[in-house]
Motif scaffolding. Structure first.
Motif, PDB file in Angstrom:
ATOM      1  N   LEU A  81       0.848  -1.268  -0.056  1.00  0.00           N
ATOM      2  CA  LEU A  81       0.141   0.048  -0.125  1.00  0.00           C
ATOM      3  C   LEU A  81       0.827   1.226   0.043  1.00  0.00           C
ATOM      4  N   ALA A  82       1.903   1.295   0.640  1.00  0.00           N
ATOM      5  CA  ALA A  82       2.847   2.329   0.789  1.00  0.00           C
ATOM      6  C   ALA A  82       3.477   2.880  -0.844  1.00  0.00           C
ATOM      7  N   ARG A  83       3.785   1.508  -1.398  1.00  0.00           N
ATOM      8  CA  ARG A  83       4.297   1.853  -2.708  1.00  0.00           C
ATOM      9  C   ARG A  83       3.424   2.397  -3.572  1.00  0.00           C
ATOM     10  N   ARG A  84       2.100   1.872  -3.617  1.00  0.00           N
ATOM     11  CA  ARG A  84       1.091   2.299  -4.379  1.00  0.00           C
ATOM     12  C   ARG A  84       0.580   4.162  -4.056  1.00  0.00           C
ATOM     13  N   LEU A  85       0.822   4.303  -2.692  1.00  0.00           N
ATOM     14  CA  LEU A  85       0.696   5.789  -2.289  1.00  0.00           C
ATOM     15  C   LEU A  85       1.662   6.667  -2.424  1.00  0.00           C
ATOM     16  N   GLY A  86       3.049   6.045  -2.541  1.00  0.00           N
ATOM     17  CA  GLY A  86       4.107   6.880  -2.590  1.00  0.00           C
ATOM     18  C   GLY A  86       4.463   7.573  -1.240  1.00  0.00           C
ATOM     19  N   ARG A  87       4.158   6.512  -0.060  1.00  0.00           N
ATOM     20  CA  ARG A  87       4.286   6.849   1.271  1.00  0.00           C
ATOM     21  C   ARG A  87       5.324   6.007   1.916  1.00  0.00           C
ATOM     22  N   ALA A  88       5.857   6.556   2.971  1.00  0.00           N
ATOM     23  CA  ALA A  88       6.803   5.501   3.552  1.00  0.00           C
ATOM     24  C   ALA A  88       6.074   4.327   4.115  1.00  0.00           C
ATOM     25  N   SER A  89       6.495   2.975   4.348  1.00  0.00           N
ATOM     26  CA  SER A  89       5.655   1.929   4.659  1.00  0.00           C
ATOM     27  C   SER A  89       5.283   2.093   6.386  1.00  0.00           C
ATOM     28  N   SER A  90       6.410   2.915   7.091  1.00  0.00           N
ATOM     29  CA  SER A  90       6.195   3.065   8.415  1.00  0.00           C
ATOM     30  C   SER A  90       4.830   4.045   8.763  1.00  0.00           C
ATOM     31  N   THR A  91       4.562   4.872   7.667  1.00  0.00           N
ATOM     32  CA  THR A  91       3.408   5.983   8.000  1.00  0.00           C
ATOM     33  C   THR A  91       2.135   5.171   7.765  1.00  0.00           C
ATOM     34  N   ILE A  92       2.205   4.113   6.693  1.00  0.00           N
ATOM     35  CA  ILE A  92       0.966   3.327   6.532  1.00  0.00           C
ATOM     36  C   ILE A  92       0.553   2.375   7.866  1.00  0.00           C
ATOM     37  N   SER A  93       1.839   1.693   8.150  1.00  0.00           N
ATOM     38  CA  SER A  93       1.712   0.803   9.319  1.00  0.00           C
ATOM     39  C   SER A  93       1.107   1.532  10.536  1.00  0.00           C
ATOM     40  N   ARG A  94       1.641   2.610  10.935  1.00  0.00           N
ATOM     41  CA  ARG A  94       1.238   3.427  12.048  1.00  0.00           C
ATOM     42  C   ARG A  94      -0.327   3.781  11.881  1.00  0.00           C
ATOM     43  N   GLU A  95      -0.751   4.286  10.678  1.00  0.00           N
ATOM     44  CA  GLU A  95      -2.205   4.517  10.271  1.00  0.00           C
ATOM     45  C   GLU A  95      -3.050   3.501  10.685  1.00  0.00           C
ATOM     46  N   ILE A  96      -2.589   2.253  10.412  1.00  0.00           N
ATOM     47  CA  ILE A  96      -3.506   1.169  10.289  1.00  0.00           C
ATOM     48  C   ILE A  96      -3.574   0.918  12.114  1.00  0.00           C
ATOM     49  N   ALA A  97      -2.485   0.713  12.560  1.00  0.00           N
ATOM     50  CA  ALA A  97      -2.373   0.492  14.001  1.00  0.00           C
ATOM     51  C   ALA A  97      -3.208   1.105  14.886  1.00  0.00           C
ATOM     52  N   ARG A  98      -3.131   2.563  14.716  1.00  0.00           N
ATOM     53  CA  ARG A  98      -3.594   3.526  15.644  1.00  0.00           C
ATOM     54  C   ARG A  98      -5.359   3.532  15.341  1.00  0.00           C
ATOM     55  N   ASN A  99      -5.662   3.001  14.130  1.00  0.00           N
ATOM     56  CA  ASN A  99      -7.076   2.934  13.849  1.00  0.00           C
ATOM     57  C   ASN A  99      -7.858   1.720  13.649  1.00  0.00           C
ATOM     58  N   GLY A 100      -7.411   0.819  14.703  1.00  0.00           N
ATOM     59  CA  GLY A 100      -8.240  -0.551  14.931  1.00  0.00           C
ATOM     60  C   GLY A 100      -7.468  -1.666  14.362  1.00  0.00           C
ATOM     61  N   GLY A 101      -6.496  -1.624  13.468  1.00  0.00           N
ATOM     62  CA  GLY A 101      -5.974  -2.681  13.011  1.00  0.00           C
ATOM     63  C   GLY A 101      -6.284  -3.084  11.712  1.00  0.00           C
ATOM     64  N   ARG A 102      -5.868  -4.027  11.039  1.00  0.00           N
ATOM     65  CA  ARG A 102      -6.383  -4.642   9.608  1.00  0.00           C
ATOM     66  C   ARG A 102      -7.618  -4.891   9.486  1.00  0.00           C
ATOM     67  N   PHE A 103      -8.397  -5.672  10.496  1.00  0.00           N
ATOM     68  CA  PHE A 103      -9.728  -6.011  10.238  1.00  0.00           C
ATOM     69  C   PHE A 103     -10.825  -5.023  10.651  1.00  0.00           C
ATOM     70  N   ALA A 104     -10.505  -3.750  11.405  1.00  0.00           N
ATOM     71  CA  ALA A 104     -11.324  -2.802  11.943  1.00  0.00           C
ATOM     72  C   ALA A 104     -11.149  -1.543  11.171  1.00  0.00           C
ATOM     73  N   TYR A 105     -10.036  -1.398  10.537  1.00  0.00           N
ATOM     74  CA  TYR A 105      -9.913  -0.161   9.928  1.00  0.00           C
ATOM     75  C   TYR A 105     -10.872   0.280   8.980  1.00  0.00           C
ATOM     76  N   ARG A 106     -11.172   1.617   9.035  1.00  0.00           N
ATOM     77  CA  ARG A 106     -12.366   2.388   8.103  1.00  0.00           C
ATOM     78  C   ARG A 106     -11.780   3.668   7.786  1.00  0.00           C
ATOM     79  N   ALA A 107     -11.981   4.178   6.567  1.00  0.00           N
ATOM     80  CA  ALA A 107     -11.446   5.252   6.243  1.00  0.00           C
ATOM     81  C   ALA A 107     -11.971   6.292   6.671  1.00  0.00           C
ATOM     82  N   VAL A 108     -13.592   6.674   6.738  1.00  0.00           N
ATOM     83  CA  VAL A 108     -14.044   7.738   7.207  1.00  0.00           C
ATOM     84  C   VAL A 108     -13.765   7.766   8.792  1.00  0.00           C
ATOM     85  N   ILE A 109     -14.076   6.832   9.352  1.00  0.00           N
ATOM     86  CA  ILE A 109     -13.842   6.740  11.042  1.00  0.00           C
ATOM     87  C   ILE A 109     -12.360   7.320  11.526  1.00  0.00           C
TER      88      ILE A 109
END
Length: 388
Positions: A81-109
């Motif tokens: 996902l980081a490569r697709r968005l041109g972002r650092a992989s750590s940025t994407i990992s933190r974003e997922i972790a602080r918003n519920g994880g892989r299975f609970a992540y929702r974009a609007v929330i």
């Protein structure tokens, strides 16, 4: 925040003029509105402009969060996902972790949560640390400046970060209305300026009013004035009471002889000059050589005064009233008769003449315990005094 009828464009202009150092009067005239409307608009902010909340270009957007949500649903890794968005992989990992994880992540929330976390102001350090707040308030009550408090805290508690704070954070807590709950608002009165709102750091724009033109600096005074070898050189100033009451004080440098001048009409230049002219003309011409004054606006008509009396007029350097030390010391003695909170308009010229006579009859150690009156009388009959 009330807009007081100002459009967004007018508000921008007010802040631009405020940062440039314009007065409330000048801003009111430029905008065609009452001065007190401008002052009230600025006062409600503490003089600190609050930028509307926005998003940095470096932060994840709602669209990017939607891509993350879809990618996670498709089983893609954070690195892909980081490569697709041109972002650092750590940025994407933190974003997922602080918003519920892989299975609970929702974009609007996740986007709404990011907006809430970015809101300002966050609880201030003074609000979060009561011990620090107590120390800062105690030192402000002792009239310490925020810079003095900050420096003292760093030196006193070098290993305690929770007991250190920058001077800017203290100022913001005092002036910014969004932060005022963290500190006693009335402590602004203990600052040197005692202002309830913060003013721009730059100097105020000059309006040209009250400017003393064509001043001759004290540096140009002859050496004979400094060493007191030749009498007839005077120092002068206004002794202020409750505004706008004041009297003019004149002290001869050699004898320390004092003359006091009532100013019943006011303290503006055109109101002061006639009374100073009359007093100087009462001084015998041989003892009427020069006058050194502070940079008060009451001397804006100094050229006319010099032409009328034949007295050369010199001015102290900026913020250097001590260069007229004899006059400053005399003004201190006069406070025995005229306290700072007195209305000096109640003293007429006969009252001032009596005070001056009593002061001039006191023996002075600097004069070998002779009185200024004795020395002044001797100067009037001295051949040195009559040498022009």
């Amino acid at each position: 925040m009330r807009d007081y009828g100002f459009s967004p464009a007018q508000q921008d202009e007010i802040w631009h003029r405020w940062r440039a150092g314009e007065s409330f009067n000048a801003m009111g005239r430029a905008l065609g509105v009452p001065m007190h409307h401008v002052r009230s608009f600025l006062a409600q902010t503490g003089g600190i402009r609050h930028k509307p909340q926005g998003r940095s270009a470096g932060h994840l957007s709602c669209a990017e969060r939607e891509e993350i949500s879809r990618g996670l649903a498709a089983g893609l890794s954070a690195r892909v996902l980081a490569r697709r968005l041109g972002r650092a992989s750590s940025t994407i990992s933190r974003e997922i972790a602080r918003n519920g994880g892989r299975f609970a992540y929702r974009a609007v929330i996740a986007d709404q949560a990011a907006y809430r976390r970015a809101r300002r102001p966050k609880p201030t350090k003074l609000a979060r640390h009561p011990a620090l707040r107590a120390i800062v308030q105690d030192k402000l009550a002792l009239r310490w400046s925020p810079e003095q408090i900050s420096g003292w805290l760093r030196r006193t508690f070098p290993l305690a970060p929770d007991l250190q704070i920058s001077h800017e954070a203290i100022y913001l807590s005092l002036f910014d209305p969004r932060r005022r709950r963290s500190i006693d608002r009335t402590l602004t009165r203990q600052l040197r300026s005692a202002r309830p709102m913060r003013h721009p750091k730059g100097a105020k724009q000059r309006t040209g009013r009250g400017v003393i033109r064509d001043m001759v600096s004290i540096s140009a005074r002859p050496a004979e004035v400094d060493d007191r070898t030749l009498p007839g050189h005077w120092e002068g100033d206004l002794l202020m009471g409750t505004r706008p009451s004041a009297i003019a004080t004149l002290v001869e440098r050699t004898s320390r002889f004092t003359a006091l001048v009532a100013l019943p009409d006011g303290i503006k230049a055109h109101e002061v000059r006639p009374y100073l002219t009359r007093q100087l003309l009462h001084i015998p011409e041989p003892l009427r050589r020069s006058l050194t004054w502070d940079r008060g606006r009451e001397m804006a008509e100094h050229q006319a005064l010099a032409a009328d009396t034949g007295v050369r007029i010199y001015f102290c350097h900026k913020r250097s009233p001590w260069e007229r030390g004899t006059n400053e010391n005399t003004n201190g003695l006069l406070r025995q008769y005229m306290p700072k909170n007195a209305d000096l308009r109640k003293f007429d010229q006969p009252d001032l003449d009596w005070i001056a006579a009593e002061l001039n009859d006191r023996p002075r150690r600097i004069l070998g315990y002779r009185s200024p009156s004795e020395v002044y009388s001797g100067l009037l009959t001295s051949g040195d005094a009559l040498t022009l």
